[in-house]
Design a protein around this motif. Sequence first.
Motif, short mmCIF file in Angstrom:
data_model
loop_
_atom_site.label_atom_id
_atom_site.label_comp_id
_atom_site.label_asym_id
_atom_site.label_seq_id
_atom_site.Cartn_x
_atom_site.Cartn_y
_atom_site.Cartn_z
N PRO A 20 0.81 -1.22 0.00
CA PRO A 20 0.00 0.00 0.00
C PRO A 20 0.84 1.27 0.00
O PRO A 20 0.46 2.26 -0.64
CB PRO A 20 -0.83 -0.12 1.28
N ALA A 21 1.96 1.27 0.72
CA ALA A 21 2.78 2.48 0.77
C ALA A 21 3.29 2.86 -0.62
O ALA A 21 3.28 4.03 -1.00
CB ALA A 21 3.96 2.27 1.72
N VAL A 22 3.71 1.87 -1.39
CA VAL A 22 4.20 2.12 -2.74
C VAL A 22 3.07 2.64 -3.62
O VAL A 22 3.24 3.59 -4.40
CB VAL A 22 4.83 0.85 -3.34
N ASP A 41 8.76 3.94 5.38
CA ASP A 41 8.92 3.88 6.83
C ASP A 41 7.88 4.73 7.53
O ASP A 41 7.29 4.31 8.53
CB ASP A 41 10.32 4.37 7.22
N ALA A 42 7.65 5.93 7.01
CA ALA A 42 6.66 6.82 7.63
C ALA A 42 5.27 6.21 7.58
O ALA A 42 4.50 6.34 8.54
CB ALA A 42 6.67 8.18 6.91
N TYR A 43 4.96 5.54 6.48
CA TYR A 43 3.64 4.93 6.32
C TYR A 43 3.41 3.86 7.40
O TYR A 43 2.28 3.68 7.88
CB TYR A 43 3.54 4.31 4.94
N VAL A 83 -7.82 7.03 -2.29
CA VAL A 83 -8.97 6.49 -3.02
C VAL A 83 -8.51 5.88 -4.35
O VAL A 83 -8.97 4.80 -4.75
CB VAL A 83 -10.02 7.59 -3.25
N ALA A 84 -7.60 6.55 -5.03
CA ALA A 84 -7.11 6.04 -6.32
C ALA A 84 -6.26 4.79 -6.14
O ALA A 84 -6.30 3.87 -6.98
CB ALA A 84 -6.31 7.12 -7.04
N ALA A 85 -5.47 4.73 -5.08
CA ALA A 85 -4.59 3.58 -4.86
C ALA A 85 -5.38 2.32 -4.55
O ALA A 85 -4.98 1.21 -4.90
CB ALA A 85 -3.60 3.88 -3.73
#
Length: 206
Positions: A20-22, A41-43, A83-85
């Motif tokens: 998900p982060a990517v 990392d922040a995610y 939303v797009a991801a």
Amino acid sequence: MTVSFDLFGTLVDCDTPADPAVAVAAELRERGVSVPDDFGDAYREVHIDAPDGAEVPLPAHVSAALASRGVDAPNNAARRSVVAAFDPDVTRREGAREAIAAAREFGPVGVCSNCSVPELARRTLIRADLHEAFDAVVTSVGCGWRKPDPRAFETVARRLDTTAESLVHVGDDPATDGGIEELGGRFVDVDEVPLSALESRLEARR
């Protein structure tokens, strides 16, 4: 007896981002946000101190993750990127329609789903052609509480004009969906009782 259903993994299968982060980072860049190199990392860090059982909407988490690295996401970019991801292909699970129809023989029918992404549950129901099948759709991002927190089940019960004690909740995860039993309601595990057998299970409990 009133019936509610979990959504993901119970009524539908859908493909979500492997990382998900990517996926979110890519959508942020599409919207002109300067994504920090260590966004992954922040995610994965906790940025919002929420009460036990509370849902943190994913756009709020993403905004906080960016802010922790000194990055702003203007023009609602965090929400639009999330939303797009999370824009999945959706497959309705075998027996879902029949199970919902069987549940309706006993009264109103609802959805109670853990989902931190705005709009995702609504779009999923539309793509599965189930958007008109329910009297109430409650998501954790909408009500603020994640199953097994009692307030999630109490919200869907209230929306269905019943009590949590009278609710039968159908789901695939005993750790979350099974929380209804703490309120005196009943849990039906689709790994043990397939959707095709729900009608007979409900009849036995009438």
